[in-house]
Design a protein around this motif. Structure first.
Motif, mmCIF file in Angstrom:
data_model
loop_
_atom_site.group_PDB
_atom_site.id
_atom_site.type_symbol
_atom_site.label_atom_id
_atom_site.label_comp_id
_atom_site.label_asym_id
_atom_site.label_seq_id
_atom_site.Cartn_x
_atom_site.Cartn_y
_atom_site.Cartn_z
ATOM 1 N N ASP A 143 0.828 -1.197 0.000
ATOM 2 C CA ASP A 143 0.000 0.000 0.000
ATOM 3 C C ASP A 143 0.869 1.256 0.000
ATOM 4 O O ASP A 143 0.597 2.221 -0.717
ATOM 5 N N VAL A 144 1.914 1.232 0.817
ATOM 6 C CA VAL A 144 2.814 2.374 0.927
ATOM 7 C C VAL A 144 3.598 2.561 -0.370
ATOM 8 O O VAL A 144 3.795 3.686 -0.841
ATOM 9 N N ILE A 145 4.023 1.467 -0.967
ATOM 10 C CA ILE A 145 4.743 1.541 -2.242
ATOM 11 C C ILE A 145 3.848 2.135 -3.322
ATOM 12 O O ILE A 145 4.261 3.011 -4.092
ATOM 13 N N ALA A 146 2.601 1.668 -3.390
ATOM 14 C CA ALA A 146 1.669 2.176 -4.394
ATOM 15 C C ALA A 146 1.420 3.676 -4.208
ATOM 16 O O ALA A 146 1.362 4.435 -5.188
ATOM 17 N N ALA A 147 1.291 4.112 -2.962
ATOM 18 C CA ALA A 147 1.073 5.529 -2.691
ATOM 19 C C ALA A 147 2.291 6.354 -3.101
ATOM 20 O O ALA A 147 2.156 7.439 -3.674
ATOM 21 N N THR A 148 3.483 5.827 -2.821
ATOM 22 C CA THR A 148 4.711 6.528 -3.192
ATOM 23 C C THR A 148 4.823 6.660 -4.705
ATOM 24 O O THR A 148 5.190 7.720 -5.230
ATOM 25 N N GLU A 149 4.494 5.589 -5.408
ATOM 26 C CA GLU A 149 4.522 5.633 -6.872
ATOM 27 C C GLU A 149 3.520 6.656 -7.402
ATOM 28 O O GLU A 149 3.790 7.353 -8.388
ATOM 29 N N TYR A 150 2.368 6.741 -6.736
ATOM 30 C CA TYR A 150 1.363 7.699 -7.179
ATOM 31 C C TYR A 150 1.849 9.138 -6.981
ATOM 32 O O TYR A 150 1.654 9.994 -7.859
ATOM 33 N N VAL A 151 2.474 9.411 -5.844
ATOM 34 C CA VAL A 151 3.022 10.758 -5.605
ATOM 35 C C VAL A 151 4.042 11.109 -6.687
ATOM 36 O O VAL A 151 4.033 12.217 -7.236
ATOM 37 N N ASN A 152 4.927 10.173 -6.992
ATOM 38 C CA ASN A 152 5.943 10.415 -8.012
ATOM 39 C C ASN A 152 5.296 10.670 -9.375
ATOM 40 O O ASN A 152 5.697 11.594 -10.110
ATOM 41 N N TYR A 153 4.295 9.855 -9.711
ATOM 42 C CA TYR A 153 3.589 10.043 -10.975
ATOM 43 C C TYR A 153 2.924 11.416 -11.032
ATOM 44 O O TYR A 153 3.025 12.133 -12.031
ATOM 45 N N ARG A 154 2.244 11.798 -9.958
ATOM 46 C CA ARG A 154 1.521 13.064 -9.968
ATOM 47 C C ARG A 154 2.484 14.245 -10.051
ATOM 48 O O ARG A 154 2.205 15.232 -10.731
ATOM 49 N N HIS A 155 3.617 14.148 -9.359
ATOM 50 C CA HIS A 155 4.603 15.228 -9.454
ATOM 51 C C HIS A 155 5.075 15.388 -10.897
ATOM 52 O O HIS A 155 5.153 16.503 -11.417
ATOM 53 N N THR A 156 5.389 14.265 -11.546
ATOM 54 C CA THR A 156 5.867 14.319 -12.924
ATOM 55 C C THR A 156 4.794 14.883 -13.849
ATOM 56 O O THR A 156 5.083 15.666 -14.756
ATOM 57 N N ALA A 157 3.528 14.494 -13.607
ATOM 58 C CA ALA A 157 2.437 14.999 -14.436
ATOM 59 C C ALA A 157 2.222 16.496 -14.240
ATOM 60 O O ALA A 157 1.852 17.213 -15.175
ATOM 61 N N GLU A 158 2.461 16.986 -13.012
ATOM 62 C CA GLU A 158 2.249 18.403 -12.717
ATOM 63 C C GLU A 158 3.419 19.270 -13.170
ATOM 64 O O GLU A 158 3.286 20.496 -13.268
ATOM 65 N N THR A 159 4.571 18.663 -13.424
ATOM 66 C CA THR A 159 5.760 19.417 -13.822
ATOM 67 C C THR A 159 6.330 18.822 -15.104
ATOM 68 O O THR A 159 7.466 18.340 -15.113
ATOM 69 N N PRO A 160 5.561 18.833 -16.199
ATOM 70 C CA PRO A 160 5.978 18.128 -17.417
ATOM 71 C C PRO A 160 7.234 18.685 -18.065
ATOM 72 O O PRO A 160 7.905 17.983 -18.808
ATOM 73 N N ASP A 161 7.571 19.948 -17.795
ATOM 74 C CA ASP A 161 8.725 20.550 -18.445
ATOM 75 C C ASP A 161 9.994 20.476 -17.613
ATOM 76 O O ASP A 161 11.019 21.041 -17.976
ATOM 77 N N SER A 162 9.936 19.764 -16.482
ATOM 78 C CA SER A 162 11.104 19.691 -15.608
ATOM 79 C C SER A 162 12.092 18.645 -16.058
ATOM 80 O O SER A 162 13.222 18.596 -15.573
ATOM 81 N N GLY A 163 11.649 17.733 -16.927
ATOM 82 C CA GLY A 163 12.524 16.637 -17.338
ATOM 83 C C GLY A 163 12.504 15.484 -16.372
ATOM 84 O O GLY A 163 13.119 14.461 -16.620
ATOM 85 N N GLY A 164 11.777 15.612 -15.218
ATOM 86 C CA GLY A 164 11.767 14.553 -14.215
ATOM 87 C C GLY A 164 11.009 13.341 -14.687
ATOM 88 O O GLY A 164 9.953 13.420 -15.277
ATOM 89 N N GLY A 165 11.594 12.159 -14.447
ATOM 90 C CA GLY A 165 10.917 10.909 -14.706
ATOM 91 C C GLY A 165 10.848 10.523 -16.162
ATOM 92 O O GLY A 165 10.437 9.435 -16.504
ATOM 93 N N GLY A 166 11.249 11.387 -17.079
ATOM 94 C CA GLY A 166 11.114 11.034 -18.481
ATOM 95 C C GLY A 166 12.329 11.370 -19.303
ATOM 96 O O GLY A 166 12.881 10.546 -19.995
ATOM 97 N N SER A 167 12.771 12.594 -19.268
ATOM 98 C CA SER A 167 13.853 13.049 -20.116
ATOM 99 C C SER A 167 15.064 13.411 -19.293
ATOM 100 O O SER A 167 14.998 14.231 -18.398
ATOM 101 N N SER A 168 16.185 12.794 -19.576
ATOM 102 C CA SER A 168 17.406 13.090 -18.832
ATOM 103 C C SER A 168 18.083 14.344 -19.347
ATOM 104 O O SER A 168 19.020 14.852 -18.733
ATOM 105 N N SER A 169 17.643 14.876 -20.494
ATOM 106 C CA SER A 169 18.294 16.040 -21.083
ATOM 107 C C SER A 169 17.819 17.337 -20.463
ATOM 108 O O SER A 169 18.428 18.381 -20.669
#
Length: 206
Positions: A143-169
């Motif tokens: 349950d805790v792992i799933a919640a942590t993954e959700y937080v990470n996903y939501r952060h990446t979705a809210e900050t699409p231009d940061s390069g986090g979680g998708g683009s290393s450049s």
């Protein structure tokens, strides 16, 4: 948002029916579960219109660490951690008043989990501060792992231009990249079909 008791329970019941995770219950949201019964207000009163709960954990008696996992504020009248589709919301019954904290996903720059036999922990980092959420072992590590993954996903979705979680450049991510991440989140069970379609429409409308 404010409700009389019966209305709060009806609204909590509706939100529970729409939730994907078992930790979101009518009793926790309406303020009748043991961990939240002595808080000043029902949890649903803190939700904005249209805000949807995703995970809802009782606070362990250890409480929340501020800056240090052992430097905690312990709940005297119970406490809860609510993860919605917009933020992480903490509420602890301390003294005569409830203490609360709202962390929008865009502000969270780091998240990780730790689990143990007696209790678990979610660590959240924002600019200039860290929070350590102690969670009792009645919730599984999964349950805790799933919640942590959700937080990470939501952060990446809210900050699409940061390069986090998708683009290393560090370059802004394309709509295609963001749609692929959205599809991946759905396939992993982090979001449901309704949220997938809503966010897909938002991306295609940009």
């Amino acid at each position: 948002m404010s409700f009389p008791g019966d209305d709060a329970r009806r609204y909590a019941s509706m939100l529970t029916e729409r939730a994907d995770h078992w930790s979101v219950t009518t009793e926790r949201l309406a303020g009748t579960a043991d961990a939240v019964a002595d808080l000043s207000d029902a949890l649903v009163t803190a939700l904005a219109e249209g805000e949807r709960p995703k995970f809802c954990f009782d606070a362990d008696e250890t409480g929340v660490g501020f800056g240090d996992p052992e430097a905690t504020v312990s709940p005297e009248r119970g406490g809860v951690y609510l993860l919605t589709d917009r933020r992480v919301y903490l509420r602890l019954g301390v003294g005569d008043e409830d203490e609360s904290l709202s962390l929008p996903y865009a502000d969270i720059v780091g998240v990780r989990h730790r689990h143990g036999r007696r209790r678990h922990r979610i660590d959240l980092a924002v600019s200039g501060a860290k929070y350590y959420l102690w969670i009792p072992s009645l919730f599984d590590a999964d349950d805790v792992i799933a919640a942590t993954e959700y937080v990470n996903y939501r952060h990446t979705a809210e900050t699409p231009d940061s390069g986090g979680g998708g683009s290393s450049s560090g370059e802004p991510q394309s709509i295609r990249d963001r749609l692929e991440r959205l599809g991946d989140a759905k396939s992993r069970g982090l979001i449901d079909e309704e949220e997938f379609q809503r966010r897909k429409e938002e991306l295609l409308g940009e």
